[in-house]
Design an enzyme around this catalytic site. Structure first.
Site, PDB file in Angstrom:
ATOM      1  N   TYR A 124      36.984   3.282  63.487  1.00  0.00           N
ATOM      2  CA  TYR A 124      38.067   3.252  62.928  1.00  0.00           C
ATOM      3  C   TYR A 124      38.474   1.755  62.365  1.00  0.00           C
ATOM      4  O   TYR A 124      39.631   1.706  61.909  1.00  0.00           O
ATOM      5  CB  TYR A 124      39.403   3.593  63.959  1.00  0.00           C
ATOM      6  N   LYS A 191      28.454   7.816  74.544  1.00  0.00           N
ATOM      7  CA  LYS A 191      27.218   8.401  73.994  1.00  0.00           C
ATOM      8  C   LYS A 191      26.050   7.196  73.869  1.00  0.00           C
ATOM      9  O   LYS A 191      25.125   7.038  73.014  1.00  0.00           O
ATOM     10  CB  LYS A 191      27.462   8.854  72.706  1.00  0.00           C
ATOM     11  N   ASP A 225      29.363  14.691  75.083  1.00  0.00           N
ATOM     12  CA  ASP A 225      29.303  15.824  74.758  1.00  0.00           C
ATOM     13  C   ASP A 225      29.490  16.852  76.145  1.00  0.00           C
ATOM     14  O   ASP A 225      30.046  17.689  76.165  1.00  0.00           O
ATOM     15  CB  ASP A 225      27.962  16.269  74.216  1.00  0.00           C
ATOM     16  N   ASP A 249      40.133   9.878  70.205  1.00  0.00           N
ATOM     17  CA  ASP A 249      41.107  10.537  69.312  1.00  0.00           C
ATOM     18  C   ASP A 249      40.734  11.932  69.383  1.00  0.00           C
ATOM     19  O   ASP A 249      41.590  12.741  69.767  1.00  0.00           O
ATOM     20  CB  ASP A 249      40.527  10.129  67.788  1.00  0.00           C
TER      21      ASP A 249
END
Ligand code: NAD
Length: 362
Positions: A124, A191, A225, A249
């Site tokens: 972002y 991740k 995930d 988000d």
């Protein structure tokens, strides 16, 4: 004590839900001198600018703002006015409590967790390179010189910066939040198995910070995930989640779904000196001016604001009044009824009236 607070009504449904929240705050008896500041469509008309300097100055001066959602018209030079406000005021922490209330249809009961999202960097950051532009070609050539992997020449590129500074700052914030709010565990979401130098740095930094809180607040980490699956299976297992911007988000909306939708999901953007309180939802333009949408998310954002300014008692009373109206399920907007076409649904301002009425007895 008189609090001076900036009120940014926003656009779309913003003015309706902010007015409802403002009236509820005033009805708690807390004395607020509201300074109205424009951003979004109204600001564009009045100042020729979606985010006038006057508005940012007002928030800097008062240090606290309640803000309605803002649409970002296409082709105005802003990716998002909302993101621009967070960047301009360095509101680095986005705090989104996720809590179930009786009377709100939701897939789970007894969820009470908090999402702490990093607000200042990651994908972002807005550093992007458009497909086929000369700068993009140069960047691709440079990257291919620095490492062996190839990038397809017809690629667009978005840069994902994750810094030690911002990771440390947000994880510190999450632990401090946990201590202050008597929360027991912080889960860092990442991740790092794939993005070793960005999410990997976030995770290493999170572990370093966590070590300073050993014995006071528990710590664990989870891959994003896996976290998505766990959150929809066993949300009760989580307490405070801390995430980089993009995952934060996405997880916030997922979590809003767990507690009954965007109509009841509040939020806060917090920096070192300033804080802006706003619902998770957007400006829902199709409902603008119809006195139809749910004001709860905005009113609960005002509850967070009252806590922030030290008006704990008023915050508790307002939350209690909201929870009674939700539990009764009578004076609520269409989205909270079993049947969305239920003719007994009330409008935005009538739901606020019902909450104000309950405030008299809590
Ligand atoms: P949205 O949140 O406005 O709407 C998504 C869905 O949720 C719609 O079906 C809407 O009707 C419903 N909804 C939203 N708020 C509701 C409420 N209070 N009560 C009942 N239902 C509600 O998201 P969108 O449609 O993706 O975005 C619309 C505009 O809002 C876009 O321009 C977007 O950029 C902007 N936006 C602003 C913010 C913000 O101001 N912080 C956040 C998200 C989106």
């Amino acid at each position: 004590m008189l609090h001076k607070i900036t009120l940014i009504p926003g656009d779309g449904i913003g003015p309706e839900v902010s007015e409802a929240a403002k009236r509820c705050v005033d009805a708690t008896g807390v004395k607020v001198d509201w300074e109205i500041a424009l951003a979004g469509s109204d600001a564009l008309i009045k100042y020729g600018n979606l985010l006038p300097a006057e508005t940012l100055d007002s928030v800097r001066r008062n240090k606290v703002a309640l803000k309605g959602p803002i649409i970002t018209p296409v082709g105005t030079g802003f990716r998002s006015v909302n993101v621009a406000i967070r960047h301009a005021l360095d509101l680095f922490a986005c705090v989104r409590p996720v809590k179930t209330y009786a009377g709100v249809r939701a897939p789970f009961k007894n969820i009470d967790l908090v999402i702490v999202r990093e607000n200042s960097e990651d994908l972002y950051a807005g550093i992007e390179f458009k497909v086929d532009e000369p700068g993009t070609k140069q960047l691709i050539e440079m990257i291919e010189k620095l490492q062996p992997k190839k990038i397809r020449p017809d690629s667009g590129i978005s840069i994902k910066p994750i810094s030690r500074f911002a990771s440390r700052r947000i994880v510190e914030f999450a632990f401090q939040y946990a201590l202050k709010n008597k929360r027991k565990k912080v889960t860092a979401v990442h991740k790092a198995n794939i993005m070793k130098f960005t999410d990997g740095l976030f995770l290493t930094t999170a572990k370093e910070v966590a070590a300073q809180y050993a014995g006071k607040v528990a710590f664990e980490d989870n891959i994003v995930d896996n976290m998505s699956m766990q959150l929809v299976k066993v949300p009760q297992n989580f307490d405070v989640l801390v995430l980089p911007n993009l995952y934060g988000d996405i997880m916030s909306d997922l979590a809003a779904g767990l507690i009954g939708g965007l109509g009841v999901a509040p939020g806060a953007n917090i920096g070192k000196d300033t804080a802006v309180f706003e619902a998770v939802h957007g400006s829902a333009p199709k409902y603008a001016g119809k006195n139809k949408v749910n004001p709860t998310a905005m009113i609960l954002s005002a509850v967070l604001m009252l806590k922030h300014i030290g008006e704990e008692k008023a915050a508790e009373r307002l939350e209690k009044a909201v929870s009674i109206v939700l539990a009764e399920g009578k004076s609520v907007t269409y989205d909270l009824k079993q049947d969305r076409n239920d003719p007994t649904a009330v409008g935005t301002s009538q739901m606020a009236d019902a909450i104000i009425e309950k405030l008299k007895n809590v």
